[in-house]
Motif scaffolding. Structure first.
Motif: not given
Length: 292
Positions: A20, A68, A133
């Protein structure tokens, strides 16, 4: 410390076959406004990302870009639907019996019929994915805030220089004001003397006229308030937290006092300094718009 509303931050994290990257940048804005661009799969986390951002910024238009990737080979599973396959085979047997044909169905042929073999996406652990995240967003935010602080220090130095320059202009106006009275009295005496060479004039009336003139052009109150605003602004620059709105209000008050000084000025030198004051205040206001 003060923070600029312009900043940039970036982070990239890889764990296993997942990766990510988060990139964020901001420009001036009266309130906090965030635009987030990310894969549709991550949209369920938008509210959490916005809440997280509020811990790092109070004002500014912030654009966030998130990419991502998940290169795992187990993103989907194949599912064999036994009941549907059995129904197909029953139908084929019935057809073979009815029309006296051989049932030549093969496994590969059967597998191509609708719904016999399907794919289903592996369910993702939302909390585990959020922590992944969150780690990347926080890292980008920390770099973003560091950049804002660095830029904020440059703004602070520039504003302090401008405020010191303004204080110097106020010093000049305060020093010049008494001299104007002396010059006006001298001009008035000379004028009256020329008009009344043979008759002496009343000294008391002369003094009263000078006092009336002095009251009309006196800017003592304005310079005192202006100096107070300058000191207050300097003090605010050493405070923590969002001070942009407070400084903007102080700058408005400074401009009001400078306007009054300019309107009262009956002297070219003070008028010029008052104009310089307004110019410097406008520069301060422009810089304040960059402060969170």
């Amino acid at each position: 410390m003060i923070k600029s509303m312009t900043g940039f931050g970036r982070s990239e994290i890889s764990e296993g076959k997942r990766k990510i990257s988060v990139e964020m940048k901001s420009v001036n804005h009266r309130y906090l406004e965030a635009g987030i661009k990310m894969p549709k799969k991550l949209n369920i986390f938008e509210a959490r990302i916005r809440d997280l951002l509020k811990k790092y910024a109070q004002r500014g238009k912030i654009d966030i870009f998130i990419t991502y990737e998940d290169l795992s080979e187990t993103n989907v599973n194949l599912k064999y639907n036994r009941d549907i396959a059995a129904e197909y085979m029953d139908i084929f047997e019935q057809m073979a019996s009815q029309f006296h044909l051989d049932n030549d169905m093969t496994v590969s042929a059967l597998s191509r019929y609708p719904e016999v073999i399907t794919t289903e996406e592996v369910k993702v652990d939302e909390e585990e994915l959020w922590h992944f995240i969150e780690k990347a967003v926080c890292a980008a935010c920390e770099q973003f805030v560091a950049a804002r602080i660095t830029e904020g220090e440059h703004l602070k130095k520039d504003l302090l220089d401008k405020l010191d320059n303004m204080a110097g202009l106020v010093d000049f106006i305060e020093a010049r004001s008494p001299q104007i009275m002396k010059e006006y009295r001298g001009k008035l005496e000379q004028k009256v003397t020329e008009l009344l060479r043979e008759n002496p004039f009343d000294e008391n009336k002369m003094a009263a006229e000078v006092i009336l003139y002095a009251d009309k052009i006196c800017v003592d109150e304005e310079t005192v308030r202006l100096r107070s605003h300058i000191d207050h602004a300097k003090s605010c620059l050493n405070e923590d937290g969002g001070i942009g709105r407070k400084l903007d209000f102080i700058a408005q008050e400074m401009n009001r006092e400078a306007n009054t000084i300019l309107s009262k000025a009956n002297d070219l030198e003070i008028s010029n300094k008052a104009i310089d004051l307004k110019t410097e205040i406008e520069k301060v206001r422009e810089q304040i718009q960059n402060i969170e």
